[in-house]
Structure formats: structure tokens, C-alpha cells
Write a protein that holds these residues in place. Structure first.
Motif, short mmCIF file in Angstrom:
data_model
loop_
_atom_site.label_atom_id
_atom_site.label_comp_id
_atom_site.label_asym_id
_atom_site.label_seq_id
_atom_site.Cartn_x
_atom_site.Cartn_y
_atom_site.Cartn_z
N GLY A 10 -41.62 18.88 21.34
CA GLY A 10 -41.93 18.18 20.09
C GLY A 10 -42.59 16.83 20.30
O GLY A 10 -42.81 16.08 19.35
N ASN A 11 -42.90 16.50 21.57
CA ASN A 11 -43.65 15.30 21.93
C ASN A 11 -42.95 14.01 21.53
O ASN A 11 -41.74 13.93 21.54
CB ASN A 11 -45.08 15.40 21.37
CG ASN A 11 -45.85 16.50 22.07
OD1 ASN A 11 -46.16 16.38 23.25
ND2 ASN A 11 -46.13 17.59 21.37
N VAL A 12 -43.72 12.96 21.19
CA VAL A 12 -43.14 11.64 20.92
C VAL A 12 -42.13 11.71 19.79
O VAL A 12 -41.09 11.06 19.81
CB VAL A 12 -44.25 10.62 20.58
CG1 VAL A 12 -43.64 9.26 20.27
CG2 VAL A 12 -45.25 10.51 21.72
N ARG A 13 -42.42 12.52 18.79
CA ARG A 13 -41.51 12.64 17.65
C ARG A 13 -40.14 13.17 18.09
O ARG A 13 -39.11 12.71 17.62
CB ARG A 13 -42.12 13.57 16.60
CG ARG A 13 -41.33 13.64 15.29
CD ARG A 13 -42.03 14.52 14.29
NE ARG A 13 -43.35 13.98 13.97
CZ ARG A 13 -44.41 14.72 13.66
NH1 ARG A 13 -44.32 16.04 13.66
NH2 ARG A 13 -45.56 14.16 13.35
N GLU A 14 -40.12 14.12 19.01
CA GLU A 14 -38.85 14.66 19.49
C GLU A 14 -38.09 13.61 20.30
O GLU A 14 -36.86 13.45 20.14
CB GLU A 14 -39.08 15.91 20.34
CG GLU A 14 -37.77 16.54 20.82
CD GLU A 14 -37.99 17.81 21.63
OE1 GLU A 14 -36.99 18.48 21.92
OE2 GLU A 14 -39.15 18.11 21.98
N LEU A 15 -38.78 12.88 21.16
CA LEU A 15 -38.13 11.82 21.93
C LEU A 15 -37.52 10.78 20.99
O LEU A 15 -36.37 10.35 21.17
CB LEU A 15 -39.15 11.15 22.86
CG LEU A 15 -38.68 9.88 23.58
CD1 LEU A 15 -37.46 10.15 24.44
CD2 LEU A 15 -39.81 9.30 24.43
N LYS A 16 -38.26 10.41 19.97
CA LYS A 16 -37.77 9.44 19.00
C LYS A 16 -36.50 9.94 18.32
O LYS A 16 -35.51 9.20 18.17
CB LYS A 16 -38.85 9.16 17.95
CG LYS A 16 -38.43 8.19 16.87
CD LYS A 16 -39.55 8.02 15.85
CE LYS A 16 -39.12 7.13 14.70
NZ LYS A 16 -40.16 7.02 13.66
N ASN A 17 -36.48 11.21 17.91
CA ASN A 17 -35.31 11.78 17.24
C ASN A 17 -34.09 11.82 18.17
O ASN A 17 -32.96 11.55 17.74
CB ASN A 17 -35.62 13.20 16.75
CG ASN A 17 -36.51 13.19 15.53
OD1 ASN A 17 -36.64 12.18 14.86
ND2 ASN A 17 -37.14 14.31 15.24
N ILE A 18 -34.32 12.18 19.43
CA ILE A 18 -33.20 12.24 20.39
C ILE A 18 -32.57 10.86 20.56
O ILE A 18 -31.35 10.70 20.52
CB ILE A 18 -33.67 12.80 21.75
CG1 ILE A 18 -34.03 14.28 21.62
CG2 ILE A 18 -32.59 12.60 22.81
CD1 ILE A 18 -34.66 14.87 22.88
N ILE A 19 -33.41 9.84 20.76
CA ILE A 19 -32.90 8.49 20.96
C ILE A 19 -32.15 8.02 19.71
O ILE A 19 -31.08 7.41 19.80
CB ILE A 19 -34.03 7.50 21.31
CG1 ILE A 19 -34.72 7.91 22.62
CG2 ILE A 19 -33.48 6.09 21.41
CD1 ILE A 19 -33.82 7.94 23.82
N GLU A 20 -32.71 8.31 18.56
CA GLU A 20 -32.05 7.89 17.32
C GLU A 20 -30.65 8.50 17.22
O GLU A 20 -29.68 7.83 16.88
CB GLU A 20 -32.88 8.30 16.10
CG GLU A 20 -32.21 7.90 14.78
CD GLU A 20 -33.06 8.28 13.57
OE1 GLU A 20 -32.75 7.78 12.46
OE2 GLU A 20 -34.01 9.07 13.71
N ARG A 21 -30.54 9.79 17.54
CA ARG A 21 -29.24 10.47 17.42
C ARG A 21 -28.21 9.88 18.40
O ARG A 21 -27.07 9.65 18.03
CB ARG A 21 -29.41 11.96 17.67
CG ARG A 21 -30.02 12.70 16.50
CD ARG A 21 -30.15 14.18 16.81
NE ARG A 21 -31.48 14.65 16.45
CZ ARG A 21 -32.07 15.71 16.96
NH1 ARG A 21 -31.46 16.43 17.87
NH2 ARG A 21 -33.26 16.09 16.56
N ILE A 22 -28.61 9.68 19.66
CA ILE A 22 -27.60 9.21 20.61
C ILE A 22 -27.23 7.75 20.36
O ILE A 22 -26.11 7.33 20.67
CB ILE A 22 -28.03 9.42 22.09
CG1 ILE A 22 -29.32 8.69 22.42
CG2 ILE A 22 -28.16 10.90 22.40
CD1 ILE A 22 -29.74 8.83 23.88
#
Length: 451
Positions: free
Chosen positions: A359-371
Motif C-alpha cells: 500500500g506504499n506510503v499510505r500503508e506505512l502511515k497507517n501502520i505508524i498511526e495505529r501503533i
């Protein structure tokens, strides 16, 4: 960015609506009208008005109800000025507590009302700028500090073509940052001082997209209660960014082609031709050559929008940038939710650095937000997510030790994902299940960066 030159007047007295309409139109505003709070809310689901002038006493729900609903549904994207013939200190205080920007008594000098409207315009502009800044600052930081040779080549090419007026097609996977590149091109172009107007073709149903792009005249179809200025007309002099253009119907494609050929538009319900001058940047994650072969995309339109093509590499091909992105998003989200993050677990960091990110940058952003949201001790760990998913409790339940804001965010994200999954990602169907408008659901998808 948007122009806040549209105003909705909500008043059950026709005379007042028409008087205010004439005064405002004389000053260059585009004015809509509704006679009830319910009618205004229904209109706002179809059409965006950044400023609303609302009476208090109306049939059915009153102006305070309308004000409360607008602040609940649209937060800081709409400003409301209460306009009443029966002013009192109590009602003024009540309006301000709910969230009204101003309070005007009809018998006063209209210049006072225009002063309130100008204040509302400044607030709307400030909120829009803040929203754009929050969304883009990180991405632009990555661009300016990129260590990827592929991204450096993209940025060099942007410098070469930005000053031209040629149409540009951005291609690449979902989540690679096509809108950020489009905005960068605009900022480096001769049109930098004018509007940059992004439009997601996938997020707007085909039946509404034509009205969104071209505008319409009052009475041109059911529900067209006022003239609407389309996005192409609004962006005159600036840059239009059509994201996910591969989702556009063949019928709309024909009309886009005519605009590019003749530099003119016609609002729905009008035969008057309006000249427009904007630069077009489009984007897609689809293979348009394959779509042409399938008959779902016009070949002539493809050649018009593809004067210059820029392919944006996926995140897995520029892994040297991931560390900087992780650090930025940790700082961004810990600041946003006011949580003290002391560090990141070593195994978690190694996993994040080696992961391929479909999911590229958007996926990385979502993962960091969740943790960040789920961290309870200031250390970021991926197992926090796994524990939440495998907990014996319902995984939609937030942690009892979270703040109310964090808990609501976690619940909303999980709830929306669950409903969308059950509706096969059909936004209209999911909005019906949730008993909210399609626009409200899409706003939530944007807010939480949900794919």
C-alpha cells in the motif's frame, strides 16, 4: 484549496432570503437557499457551502439544531452565522457555545453582516490551508530529503516540465504520492499563485461527477435549487488534478476531451459557453493502454492527457527513504494525539524497514498511526496490533486506558473497515448501513487514510 464565495441562506421567510440573495450576489457571491433546517442538511449532502446564514425560528427543527448538526457532521469545514429578527443575549451566547462564528440581527446595518462574512471567509481559508499543510508537509519533507535515485530522477524531471503548459499523466501504484507530485508541479509552474484543485474521480459517483466538474444552473434537474459553479470554472487560471481518471465513465470522458480541445465548458442546463484556462494533471494506478484495449478508456483522450508521463516508483523501490518516513510519522502522530512516545522496539523497526508495503506510503502511515495510538507505555511495538486482533475481547473495543479521543478514533476506524468489508467496499451501500451520507463516509475515509 477552495474558494469560499458560496453562501447558503436558511430562512423560512422568502422575502428575507431574496433580499439577502440580492445583496450577496451584488458582491459576487453564489447564493443557495433552503427554507428549513432539514432542507439545508439535505442540500449540504449534495453540494458544499463553506458559509451558512441561518435563521433561528423556522418550521420543524430550529436554527440551533441546524448549527449543532453542521458542527457535528462537518466540523471546521463550514462556518455558520446566525441571522435572526429576534436577538437576545441568551440566544447569542447559546449560538457561540454551539459553534456559530457570528450573530447578526436583521434590523442592523447590512455592513455588519458583510463584516461577519469576511471573517468567515478568512476562517475557511485558514482551515483549508492548515488541512493542506498537515496532509502534505510530511510528503514534501520526504521529497526534499529523498535519498532514492529513482525519486531524484522524478524530481529533476518535474523541474524540467513544470514551466510548460502541457498536460501531464502521473502513473504508479495506489499510495505512492501522486497528488503530492501534482501539487509540486503546480507550485513550480507559472500558475503557482492560482488555485490547485484536486478531484478524486473514484470518490464521486458518475451521476454527480458531471455536475461537480461543469456546474449546473438552478432548476436544471431535480434537486438543483441554485446555480452551482463547477470545478473547471472554479479552477480557471490554476491547475486541475484529476485523480483516478481511469474510473471515469466513457460518457464523461467524451466531455473532458471537448473541454481540452475547445477550452470551453457549458453548465448543465445552460447553452452558454464559458471559456476556461487551466492546466490539467491526471493520475491513475490502472494500465490505461490495457483499458483502451478493453474498450473502457478512450484512446483519443489518453493521447490528450498523456503529453508527458511521470511514473512514480513504489516505496519498496526506494527503501532508503523509509527510515526518515517512520521518524516523521511517529513525531506527527504522537504530537497530534498528545502522546509521549519514548522509542520504537528494535525488532519492530527492523520489520518496518524490511517490509515491502504493497500500500506504499499510505500503508506505512497507517501502520505508524495505529501503533502510536495503541501504545500504552511509550514504546512502539507491532505485537500491540497483533494482541488487539487476537484478543478474546471484540477487536472493535478500544483499550480502557486510552483517552476518549484515541478510543473513538480506534473504534471508528475498525467499525468503518468492518462495514466496508461486509459491503464489498461499496461506499454507497456502506453509507446506507451506517445511516450516514456517502459524503460523510468519504470524509471519514480521507480522515483515516483508509483505502
Amino acid at each position: 484549496m477552495m474558494k469560499s464565495s458560496k453562501i447558503l441562506i436558511v430562512d423560512d421567510e422568502v422575502e428575507y432570503r431574496e433580499t439577502f440573495r440580492m445583496l450577496l450576489e451584488a458582491r459576487g457571491f453564489y447564493v443557495g437557499g433552503a427554507s428549513t433546517a432539514k432542507g439545508a442538511l439535505e442540500l449540504l449532502e449534495r453540494e458544499y457551502y463553506p458559509i451558512i446564514l441561518s435563521d433561528v425560528i423556522m418550521p420543524g427543527e430550529d436554527g440551533f439544531y441546524l448549527l449543532n448538526e453542521i458542527k457535528r457532521l462537518y466540523r471546521d469545514t463550514i462556518e455558520v452565522i446566525i441571522v435572526t429578527g429576534y436577538g437576545s443575549i441568551e440566544s447569542a451566547v447559546k449560538a457561540m457555545k454551539i459553534g456559530a462564528l457570528g450573530y447578526f440581527i436583521k434590523s442592523r446595518n447590512p455592513d455588519e453582516l458583510f463584516s461577519e462574512i469576511e471573517k468567515a471567509k478568512r476562517f475557511i481559508k485558514l482551515e483549508a490551508q492548515n488541512s493542506i499543510t498537515k496532509r502534505e508537509v510530511g510528503a514534501k519533507l520526504f521529497l526534499s530529503q529523498t535519498k532514492s535515485s529513482k525519486m531524484l530522477e522524478v524530481l529533476k524531471f518535474v523541474d524540467v516540465i513544470a514551466q510548460s503548459s502541457s498536460n501531464i499523466l502521473l502513473t504508479g501504484e495506489t499510495g505512492v504520492g501522486k497528488e503530492v507530485i501534482a501539487n509540486l508541479i503546480h507550485e513550480k509552474s507559472r500558475r503557482a499563485g492560482e488555485i490547485f484543485l484536486p478531484i478524486n474521480c473514484q470518490a464521486i459517483s458518475d451521476s454527480l461527477l458531471e455536475s461537480e466538474l461543469f456546474g449546473h444552473e438552478k432548476g436544471s434537474f431535480t434537486g438543483a435549487t441554485a446555480r452551482r459553479i463547477g470545478r473547471f470554472e472554479e479552477a480557471n487560471g490554476g491547475t486541475v488534478f484529476l485523480d483516478e481518471i481511469g474510473e471515469m465513465s466513457l460518457n464523461t470522458q467524451v466531455k473532458i476531451l471537448r473541454v481540452l480541445d475547445h477550452k470551453q465548458i457549458e453548465r448543465i442546463g445552460s447553452n452558454k459557453r464559458i471559456s476556461v484556462n487551466f492546466r490539467l494533471i491526471t493520475a491513475t494506478n490502472r494500465n490505461l493502454a490495457h483499458e483502451i484495449h478493453l474498450g473502457s478508456f478512450r484512446e483519443d483522450l489518453f493521447y490528450r492527457i498523456n503529453t508527458i508521463n511521470i511514473e512514480i516508483p513504489p516505496l519498496r523501490e526506494r527503501k532508503e527513504d523509509i527510515k526518515g518516513m517512520i521518524d516523521f510519522f511517529i513525531g506527527h502522530f504522537s504530537s497530534e494525539i498528545k502522546k509521549n512516545i519514548r522509542g520504537i522496539d528494535r525488532d519492530t523497526e527492523q520489520y518496518l524497514l524490511s517490509y515491502d508495503y504493497p500500500g506504499n506510503v499510505r500503508e506505512l502511515k497507517n501502520i505508524i498511526e495505529r501503533i502510536v495510538v495503541l501504545s500504552t507505555d511509550g514504546i512502539l511495538r507491532l505485537e500491540t496490533l497483533n494482541n488487539k486482533r487476537t484478543s478474546q475481547r471484540d477487536n472493535r473495543q478500544p483499550d480502557e486506558m486510552m483517552s476518549f479521543k484515541e478510543a473513538r478514533r480506534v473504534f471508528e476506524m475498525q467499525y468503518i473497515k468492518n462495514v466496508l468489508e461486509k459491503c464489498d467496499n461499496n461506499i454507497t451501500q456502506a453509507a446506507g448501513v451506517m445511516n450516514i451520507s456517502r459524503r460523510q463516509l468519504f470524509n471519514k475515509l480521507v480522515e483515516y487514510d483508509l483505502k
